[in-house]
Motif scaffolding. Structure first.
Motif, short mmCIF file in Angstrom:
data_model
loop_
_atom_site.label_atom_id
_atom_site.label_comp_id
_atom_site.label_asym_id
_atom_site.label_seq_id
_atom_site.Cartn_x
_atom_site.Cartn_y
_atom_site.Cartn_z
N ALA A 58 0.82 -1.21 0.00
CA ALA A 58 0.00 0.00 0.00
C ALA A 58 0.86 1.26 0.00
CB ALA A 58 -0.93 0.00 1.21
N THR A 59 1.98 1.25 0.71
CA THR A 59 2.85 2.43 0.75
C THR A 59 3.40 2.75 -0.63
OG1 THR A 59 3.50 2.03 3.05
CG2 THR A 59 4.97 3.39 1.74
N VAL A 60 3.85 1.74 -1.34
CA VAL A 60 4.37 1.95 -2.69
C VAL A 60 3.26 2.44 -3.62
CG1 VAL A 60 5.39 0.84 -4.71
CG2 VAL A 60 6.23 0.28 -2.42
N LEU A 61 2.13 1.75 -3.61
CA LEU A 61 1.04 2.09 -4.53
C LEU A 61 0.48 3.48 -4.27
CD1 LEU A 61 -1.01 -1.24 -4.81
CD2 LEU A 61 0.48 -0.19 -6.51
N VAL A 62 0.27 3.83 -3.01
CA VAL A 62 -0.35 5.11 -2.71
C VAL A 62 0.56 6.27 -3.12
CG1 VAL A 62 0.49 5.48 -0.34
CG2 VAL A 62 -1.76 6.31 -0.99
N ASN A 63 1.86 6.09 -3.01
CA ASN A 63 2.77 7.16 -3.42
C ASN A 63 2.88 7.28 -4.92
OD1 ASN A 63 4.35 8.62 -1.07
ND2 ASN A 63 4.03 6.52 -0.40
N VAL A 64 2.83 6.15 -5.62
CA VAL A 64 2.83 6.19 -7.08
C VAL A 64 1.57 6.87 -7.60
CG1 VAL A 64 2.73 4.77 -9.17
CG2 VAL A 64 4.33 4.18 -7.35
N VAL A 65 0.43 6.44 -7.07
CA VAL A 65 -0.86 7.01 -7.51
C VAL A 65 -0.95 8.48 -7.15
CG1 VAL A 65 -3.35 6.93 -7.11
CG2 VAL A 65 -2.08 4.80 -7.41
N ALA A 66 -0.60 8.83 -5.92
CA ALA A 66 -0.70 10.22 -5.47
C ALA A 66 0.21 11.14 -6.26
CB ALA A 66 -0.38 10.31 -3.98
N LEU A 67 1.43 10.70 -6.52
CA LEU A 67 2.36 11.53 -7.27
C LEU A 67 1.90 11.72 -8.70
CD1 LEU A 67 4.95 13.12 -7.39
CD2 LEU A 67 6.21 11.00 -7.79
N ALA A 68 1.37 10.67 -9.31
CA ALA A 68 0.87 10.77 -10.68
C ALA A 68 -0.30 11.75 -10.76
CB ALA A 68 0.44 9.39 -11.18
N ILE A 69 -1.22 11.67 -9.82
CA ILE A 69 -2.36 12.58 -9.82
C ILE A 69 -1.92 14.00 -9.53
CG2 ILE A 69 -4.52 13.16 -8.63
CD1 ILE A 69 -4.97 10.17 -8.21
N ALA A 70 -0.98 14.16 -8.58
CA ALA A 70 -0.48 15.49 -8.24
C ALA A 70 0.20 16.15 -9.44
CB ALA A 70 0.49 15.40 -7.07
N LEU A 71 0.94 15.37 -10.20
CA LEU A 71 1.57 15.92 -11.41
C LEU A 71 0.52 16.37 -12.40
CD1 LEU A 71 4.45 13.31 -11.88
CD2 LEU A 71 4.73 15.73 -11.34
N GLY A 72 -0.56 15.60 -12.52
CA GLY A 72 -1.63 15.99 -13.43
C GLY A 72 -2.35 17.24 -12.96
N LEU A 73 -2.61 17.33 -11.66
CA LEU A 73 -3.31 18.50 -11.12
C LEU A 73 -2.41 19.74 -11.15
CD1 LEU A 73 -5.13 16.95 -8.04
CD2 LEU A 73 -6.12 17.59 -10.24
N ASN A 74 -1.10 19.54 -11.16
CA ASN A 74 -0.18 20.68 -11.17
C ASN A 74 0.07 21.21 -12.58
OD1 ASN A 74 1.56 22.30 -9.35
ND2 ASN A 74 3.20 21.55 -10.67
N SER A 75 -0.37 20.44 -13.58
CA SER A 75 -0.19 20.86 -14.97
C SER A 75 -1.27 21.88 -15.36
CB SER A 75 -0.24 19.65 -15.90
OG SER A 75 -1.51 19.01 -15.81
N ARG A 76 -1.19 22.33 -16.56
CA ARG A 76 -2.12 23.37 -17.02
C ARG A 76 -3.41 22.75 -17.53
NH1 ARG A 76 2.22 27.07 -20.53
NH2 ARG A 76 3.58 27.58 -18.75
N ILE A 77 -4.27 22.38 -16.59
CA ILE A 77 -5.57 21.82 -16.94
C ILE A 77 -6.67 22.67 -16.34
CG2 ILE A 77 -4.69 19.45 -17.08
CD1 ILE A 77 -5.81 18.97 -14.30
N LYS A 78 -7.87 22.59 -16.91
CA LYS A 78 -8.99 23.38 -16.42
C LYS A 78 -9.55 22.76 -15.14
CE LYS A 78 -10.40 25.00 -21.02
NZ LYS A 78 -11.50 25.05 -22.00
N PHE A 79 -10.12 23.63 -14.31
CA PHE A 79 -10.81 23.21 -13.09
C PHE A 79 -9.90 22.45 -12.13
CE2 PHE A 79 -13.89 22.83 -16.67
CZ PHE A 79 -14.60 23.99 -16.42
#
Length: 284
Positions: A72-93
């Protein structure tokens, strides 16, 4: 220091001492007794601690807990970092999406766990049967070899929200000039992540890894909602075992010893993890 400082700190100190320190000291005392949780008890020395290392149920609980925590520690950090990178990019909303992704962190895990239990026991098998997927036509939670997967899915889904916020905070500290210079040099997206993004947020990665492992080692509500430790005792974590044995099985003294050992293991793993990851931060 001024007297007012001590007066402000005193109430918090008293509350902490009464509701934390005293119970901890009492737990350590009971770990040396044969107390069933009520009535009189006798001191038994280190018998409880010695028995822990030959108890198959206890050893299995530790193995299962470490498995869940590691995966769970490995998976949650992979998932969280991937989503954070997406939310930090230039996307709407993206501000709205950040709020949506944080919702799992504020929901009661027991309530969410019962919902996931229904999905695993009813919805998923029904869909799998219609699609002809035999391996998923029965509930994951009824098979000891797959029940842990359902627990990991719930744990990662619920914990990712907090990790996402930490990673977003870290990504916002990375200077945009570095990416502009990397673009001029023709660096690929992966190269920028490996050479700029990840080294710059290494401290935030350390925080998330340590907090995630500590949290998953203490996993309790997820298991109680999904499997209650079953089938049999195959999905009992250490926390679940301490609860069942100490408060329902008349093993208060024995499980107090177990809780002391468990506490020391969590502290040791956290210190080791911090040292390894912080050493990597310096090398980066």
């Amino acid at each position: 220091m001024p007297r007012a400082f001590y007066l402000m700190v005193l109430p918090a100190f008293v509350l902490f001492f009464v509701f934390h320190t005293i119970p901890v000291l009492q737990g350590i005392y009971y770990s040396f007794t044969d107390s069933p949780g009520y009535g009189p008890s006798d001191l038994v020395g280190f018998q409880n601690y010695i028995a822990l290392f030959t108890d198959g149920r206890v050893l299995h609980a530790y193995w299962f807990t470490l498995l869940i925590a590691a995966v769970a520690t490995v998976l949650v950090n992979v998932v969280a970092l991937a989503i954070a990178l997406g939310l930090n990019s230039r996307i709407k909303f993206k501000t709205t999406l950040r709020g949506i992704y944080f919702i799992p962190n504020v929901l009661a895990i027991l309530v969410v766990g019962y919902i996931f239990a229904y999905l695993f026991n009813n919805s998923l098998p029904a869909f799998a049967t219609k699609l002809g997927i035999d391996s998923l036509s029965t509930s994951l939670l009824t098979d000891s070899s797959t029940a842990w997967i359902g627990i990991v899915i719930l744990a990662v889904w619920q914990a990712a929200a907090f990790n996402i916020i930490i990673y977003i905070a870290g990504l916002q500290t990375v200077p945009a000039d570095l990416y502009e210079a990397a673009d001029l040099d023709g660096a690929s997206t992966w190269r920028q992540f490996r050479s700029i993004t990840f080294p710059m947020i290494a401290g935030f990665f350390t925080i998330n890894m340590v907090l995630s492992l500590k949290s998953f080692l203490q996993i309790f509500d997820h298991i109680m909602a999904l499997t209650n430790g079953g089938p049999g005792t195959d999905t009992e974590s250490v926390s679940v075992l301490i609860y069942k044995g100490g408060f329902q099985g008349g093993e208060y003294g024995y499980q107090s010893a177990n809780s002391v050992v468990f506490f020391l293991i969590i502290v040791a793993l956290s210190i080791m993890q911090l040292r390894v990851l912080q050493r990597r931060e310096v090398s980066v």
